[in-house]
Motif scaffolding. Structure first.
Motif, PDB file in Angstrom:
ATOM      1  N   VAL B 349      36.035  41.248  39.892  1.00 14.91           N
ATOM      2  CA  VAL B 349      36.880  40.256  40.567  1.00 14.91           C
ATOM      3  C   VAL B 349      38.312  40.340  40.042  1.00 14.91           C
ATOM      4  O   VAL B 349      39.278  40.374  40.801  1.00 14.91           O
ATOM      5  CB  VAL B 349      36.297  38.848  40.357  1.00 14.91           C
ATOM      6  CG1 VAL B 349      37.226  37.786  40.926  1.00 14.91           C
ATOM      7  CG2 VAL B 349      34.923  38.751  40.992  1.00 14.91           C
ATOM      8  N   ASP B 350      38.406  40.421  38.706  1.00 14.40           N
ATOM      9  CA  ASP B 350      39.736  40.470  38.087  1.00 14.40           C
ATOM     10  C   ASP B 350      40.582  41.620  38.625  1.00 14.40           C
ATOM     11  O   ASP B 350      41.762  41.460  38.887  1.00 14.40           O
ATOM     12  CB  ASP B 350      39.608  40.621  36.573  1.00 14.40           C
ATOM     13  CG  ASP B 350      39.262  39.295  35.916  1.00 14.40           C
ATOM     14  OD1 ASP B 350      39.220  38.270  36.648  1.00 14.40           O
ATOM     15  OD2 ASP B 350      38.977  39.276  34.693  1.00 14.40           O
ATOM     16  N   LYS B 351      39.871  42.755  38.773  1.00 12.20           N
ATOM     17  CA  LYS B 351      40.604  43.934  39.270  1.00 12.20           C
ATOM     18  C   LYS B 351      41.218  43.682  40.631  1.00 12.20           C
ATOM     19  O   LYS B 351      42.365  44.020  40.895  1.00 12.20           O
ATOM     20  CB  LYS B 351      39.644  45.138  39.344  1.00 12.20           C
ATOM     21  CG  LYS B 351      39.494  45.818  38.009  1.00 12.20           C
ATOM     22  CD  LYS B 351      39.659  47.335  38.156  1.00 12.20           C
ATOM     23  CE  LYS B 351      40.017  47.936  36.816  1.00 12.20           C
ATOM     24  NZ  LYS B 351      39.563  49.310  36.695  1.00 12.20           N
ATOM     25  N   ILE B 352      40.399  43.058  41.487  1.00 13.36           N
ATOM     26  CA  ILE B 352      40.876  42.804  42.854  1.00 13.36           C
ATOM     27  C   ILE B 352      42.042  41.823  42.811  1.00 13.36           C
ATOM     28  O   ILE B 352      43.060  42.011  43.477  1.00 13.36           O
ATOM     29  CB  ILE B 352      39.725  42.251  43.730  1.00 13.36           C
ATOM     30  CG1 ILE B 352      38.652  43.359  43.862  1.00 13.36           C
ATOM     31  CG2 ILE B 352      40.209  41.807  45.111  1.00 13.36           C
ATOM     32  CD1 ILE B 352      37.317  42.851  44.312  1.00 13.36           C
ATOM     33  N   LEU B 353      41.864  40.768  41.989  1.00 18.64           N
ATOM     34  CA  LEU B 353      42.927  39.770  41.906  1.00 18.64           C
ATOM     35  C   LEU B 353      44.218  40.411  41.391  1.00 18.64           C
ATOM     36  O   LEU B 353      45.308  40.107  41.862  1.00 18.64           O
ATOM     37  CB  LEU B 353      42.502  38.620  40.965  1.00 18.64           C
ATOM     38  CG  LEU B 353      41.354  37.737  41.478  1.00 18.64           C
ATOM     39  CD1 LEU B 353      40.988  36.688  40.437  1.00 18.64           C
ATOM     40  CD2 LEU B 353      41.695  37.063  42.798  1.00 18.64           C
ATOM     41  N   GLN B 354      44.032  41.320  40.402  1.00 19.59           N
ATOM     42  CA  GLN B 354      45.218  41.990  39.844  1.00 19.59           C
ATOM     43  C   GLN B 354      46.015  42.692  40.935  1.00 19.59           C
ATOM     44  O   GLN B 354      47.236  42.777  40.889  1.00 19.59           O
ATOM     45  CB  GLN B 354      44.759  43.042  38.810  1.00 19.59           C
ATOM     46  CG  GLN B 354      45.044  42.587  37.401  1.00 19.59           C
ATOM     47  CD  GLN B 354      44.565  43.623  36.376  1.00 19.59           C
ATOM     48  OE1 GLN B 354      43.753  44.492  36.663  1.00 19.59           O
ATOM     49  NE2 GLN B 354      45.115  43.504  35.171  1.00 19.59           N
ATOM     50  N   ARG B 355      45.292  43.229  41.876  1.00 22.73           N
ATOM     51  CA  ARG B 355      45.972  43.960  42.949  1.00 22.73           C
ATOM     52  C   ARG B 355      46.620  43.008  43.929  1.00 22.73           C
ATOM     53  O   ARG B 355      47.152  43.416  44.932  1.00 22.73           O
ATOM     54  CB  ARG B 355      44.982  44.891  43.680  1.00 22.73           C
ATOM     55  CG  ARG B 355      44.688  46.119  42.826  1.00 22.73           C
ATOM     56  CD  ARG B 355      43.344  46.743  43.161  1.00 22.73           C
ATOM     57  NE  ARG B 355      43.262  47.107  44.552  1.00 22.73           N
ATOM     58  CZ  ARG B 355      42.107  47.461  45.141  1.00 22.73           C
ATOM     59  NH1 ARG B 355      40.959  47.434  44.437  1.00 22.73           N
ATOM     60  NH2 ARG B 355      42.090  47.811  46.410  1.00 22.73           N
ATOM     61  N   GLY B 356      46.559  41.689  43.786  1.00 21.61           N
ATOM     62  CA  GLY B 356      47.311  40.770  44.591  1.00 21.61           C
ATOM     63  C   GLY B 356      46.468  39.923  45.516  1.00 21.61           C
ATOM     64  O   GLY B 356      46.972  39.028  46.175  1.00 21.61           O
ATOM     65  N   PHE B 357      45.191  40.181  45.540  1.00 22.72           N
ATOM     66  CA  PHE B 357      44.356  39.313  46.363  1.00 22.72           C
ATOM     67  C   PHE B 357      44.136  37.991  45.683  1.00 22.72           C
ATOM     68  O   PHE B 357      44.315  37.861  44.482  1.00 22.72           O
ATOM     69  CB  PHE B 357      42.984  39.996  46.598  1.00 22.72           C
ATOM     70  CG  PHE B 357      43.080  41.264  47.410  1.00 22.72           C
ATOM     71  CD1 PHE B 357      43.159  41.201  48.812  1.00 22.72           C
ATOM     72  CD2 PHE B 357      43.143  42.529  46.793  1.00 22.72           C
ATOM     73  CE1 PHE B 357      43.255  42.356  49.537  1.00 22.72           C
ATOM     74  CE2 PHE B 357      43.239  43.678  47.552  1.00 22.72           C
ATOM     75  CZ  PHE B 357      43.279  43.608  48.941  1.00 22.72           C
ATOM     76  N   ASP B 385      46.509  35.323  37.660  1.00 20.12           N
ATOM     77  CA  ASP B 385      47.023  34.670  36.457  1.00 20.12           C
ATOM     78  C   ASP B 385      46.821  33.169  36.449  1.00 20.12           C
ATOM     79  O   ASP B 385      47.397  32.464  35.646  1.00 20.12           O
ATOM     80  CB  ASP B 385      48.534  34.972  36.307  1.00 20.12           C
ATOM     81  CG  ASP B 385      49.312  34.576  37.555  1.00 20.12           C
ATOM     82  OD1 ASP B 385      48.624  34.271  38.588  1.00 20.12           O
ATOM     83  OD2 ASP B 385      50.538  34.519  37.509  1.00 20.12           O
ATOM     84  N   GLY B 386      45.992  32.623  37.407  1.00 22.50           N
ATOM     85  CA  GLY B 386      45.715  31.197  37.366  1.00 22.50           C
ATOM     86  C   GLY B 386      45.365  30.655  38.731  1.00 22.50           C
ATOM     87  O   GLY B 386      45.385  31.387  39.714  1.00 22.50           O
ATOM     88  N   GLU B 387      45.067  29.331  38.740  1.00 26.03           N
ATOM     89  CA  GLU B 387      44.671  28.707  39.999  1.00 26.03           C
ATOM     90  C   GLU B 387      45.750  27.746  40.429  1.00 26.03           C
ATOM     91  O   GLU B 387      46.408  27.143  39.593  1.00 26.03           O
ATOM     92  CB  GLU B 387      43.338  27.960  39.800  1.00 26.03           C
ATOM     93  CG  GLU B 387      42.185  28.921  39.606  1.00 26.03           C
ATOM     94  CD  GLU B 387      40.872  28.197  39.353  1.00 26.03           C
ATOM     95  OE1 GLU B 387      40.882  26.959  39.161  1.00 26.03           O
ATOM     96  OE2 GLU B 387      39.801  28.883  39.357  1.00 26.03           O
TER      97      GLU B 387
END
Lengths: 71, 397
Positions: B349-357, B385-387
């Motif tokens: 999940v983190d990886k995907i979020l890192q990419r901007g999702f 980096d947060g909610e």
């Protein structure tokens, strides 16, 4: 013939007495005890029937030898 | 008248005639001395008192009628005639009958013989032969027609019918009785299978019983190789035979009771054997069983068993430990796995979020499709980096 039977009675009775003393003695082994007991029962049966059927016999001794004794 | 000269034979003949005619029947009392029973059967003795002595003869056949054997010193009354023996010029009493001068004489004779035989050792305990327990042939010395014999027979028949009675019948009183008794004892001794002899008779006067006080009977009893029970008269009568015999019985009946085992007692013994020893044998067997059990439970026998048990316990412990180790290892692995799993998920999940999702959450649920989204309500936007919480549109209206 009769004499043999009679002395057998005495021997049997003596042997029976002996066996009863041996059996009273605790030192006789198991196998020996059983053997003695079996022998004893046979002897007891023999003595019992011999004595039960016995009838007193009386014989008068003829004094044929008396003359010999006197001389 | 010319003096008559006689030859020795003539004068002896005259004396003989005078004496024998005048003393044809005389009774004389006196004390016996020098008694001799000649081998021919004739008796020779001297009868005397303090001042005089006279020779006596008693011929064989005549002396048979004397119930006792005369002894020196015995006072007797003899009956007979005077006879002269020409070759020696001697005179004597030719005795026809003889009796003791009184009962006291018999008693004295009894005492004398008793003393004499005792001194010779005939009564000694060391000569007494043991009475056999089970006599199969019992010799009987008594008169066959007597009550005593009847008693002996009936008691033997009642107590021990297995026995055989061998009777050597004899006179038990009067002339010749003593010799007859002695011979009967010898006769029985010539048989080879007699176990025991009973010598006796029923009750009677001292004279009746006298034969059993005779030396010849005493010696026959003593010399017998077969044990002898003496049973003369009643309880109170003691005879010389009683003293010499191996055993004295008060009466003939008592003698047979002493001689024989009691049939009933024998039956008792036999059945006691059968009953008592059946129990005994069972007892012996159970004793042995007890011993076997004892041996089995002994330390020695327990050792191998304990060895096995110890090993078994060791094995159990080992298994238990293995199990424990295995279980704890397994759960540790499981935990580790779970951790890794969650890590892997998080990592994705983190990886995907890192990419901007971003991830949209509404009411604690991930909103994966447009149709699940309710614009009226507030929602969460999860960035790498947060909610960020966004309020619903109604509030802005």
């Amino acid at each position: 013939m009769g004499k043999k039977k009679e002395s057998n009675f005495e021997e049997s009775l003596n042997r029976l007495q002996e066996i009863s003393e041996l059996l009273e003695n605790e030192e006789v082994g198991l196998e020996e005890s059983i053997k003695l007991y079996e022998e004893g029962i046979k002897l007891a049966k023999f003595c019992y029937t011999t004595l039960k059927d016995a009838e007193l016999r009386v014989t008068e001794l003829k004094k044929q030898l008396e003359e010999n004794i006197k001389q | 008248m010319k003096e008559q000269i006689l030859s020795v034979s003539q004068i002896t003949g005259l004396i003989k005639q005078t004496l024998e005619e005048n003393f044809y029947e005389v009774s004389v009392i006196g004390e016996i001395s020098n008694f001799k029973a000649h081998i021919s059967g004739h008796w020779y003795f001297t009868l005397k008192d303090s001042n005089a002595a006279i020779n006596c003869t008693m011929w064989r056949g005549v002396n048979n009628y004397v119930f006792f054997t005369p002894q020196d010193g015995m006072k007797v009354i003899v009956n007979g005639k005077i006879s002269v023996y020409p070759p020696r010029g001697s005179y004597q009493i030719d005795v026809r009958s003889m009796q003791p001068a009184g009962v006291g004489e018999l008693q004295a004779a009894f005492d004398k013989l008793k003393q004499k035989l005792a001194a010779e050792g005939l009564f000694d305990e060391k000569f007494k032969k043991p009475i056999p327990k089970y006599p199969m042939k019992i010799g009987i010395v008594t008169a066959i027609g007597s009550a005593a014999f009847q008693d002996l027979q009936s008691i033997a028949s009642r107590r021990f019918p297995l026995a055989e009675l061998v009777i050597a019948s004899c006179k038990v009183q009067g002339e010749g009785a003593a010799l007859d008794i002695a011979n009967s004892i010898k006769l029985l001794n010539q048989q080879n299978d007699i176990d025991l002899i009973i010598v006796g008779r029923g009750g009677g006067s001292l004279e009746d019983l006298w034969a059993f006080n005779e030396e010849i009977v005493a010696r026959a009893i003593f010399e017998s190789k077969i044990p002898i029970i003496s049973a003369v008269g009643h309880e109170i009568d003691f005879t010389i035979s009683d003293f010499v015999a191996d055993l004295r019985a008060p009466t003939p009946s008592a003698a047979m009771e002493l001689a024989t085992p009691n049939k009933e007692e024998l039956f008792g013994f036999i059945s006691e054997f059968s009953y008592h020893f059946e129990g005994k044998i069972i007892e012996i067997i159970s004793n042995y069983r007890g011993q076997v059990n004892l041996a089995l439970s002994s330390y020695g026998f327990r050792l191998p068993q304990d060895f096995v048990r110890n090993r078994a316990q060791f094995l159990d412990n080992l298994l238990y430990r293995f199990q424990n180790v295995f279980v704890s290892k397994l759960s540790a692995l499981k935990n580790h796995l779970a951790l890794l799993e969650s890590k892997i998920q998080t990592f994705n999940v983190d990886k995907i979020l890192q990419r901007g999702f971003i991830i949209v959450k509404q009411n604690e649920k991930f909103i994966t499709k447009k149709k699940y989204f309710n614009p009226a309500e507030s929602f969460l936007m999860k960035f790498y980096d947060g909610e960020l919480k966004i309020n619903g549109q109604e509030k802005r209206k």
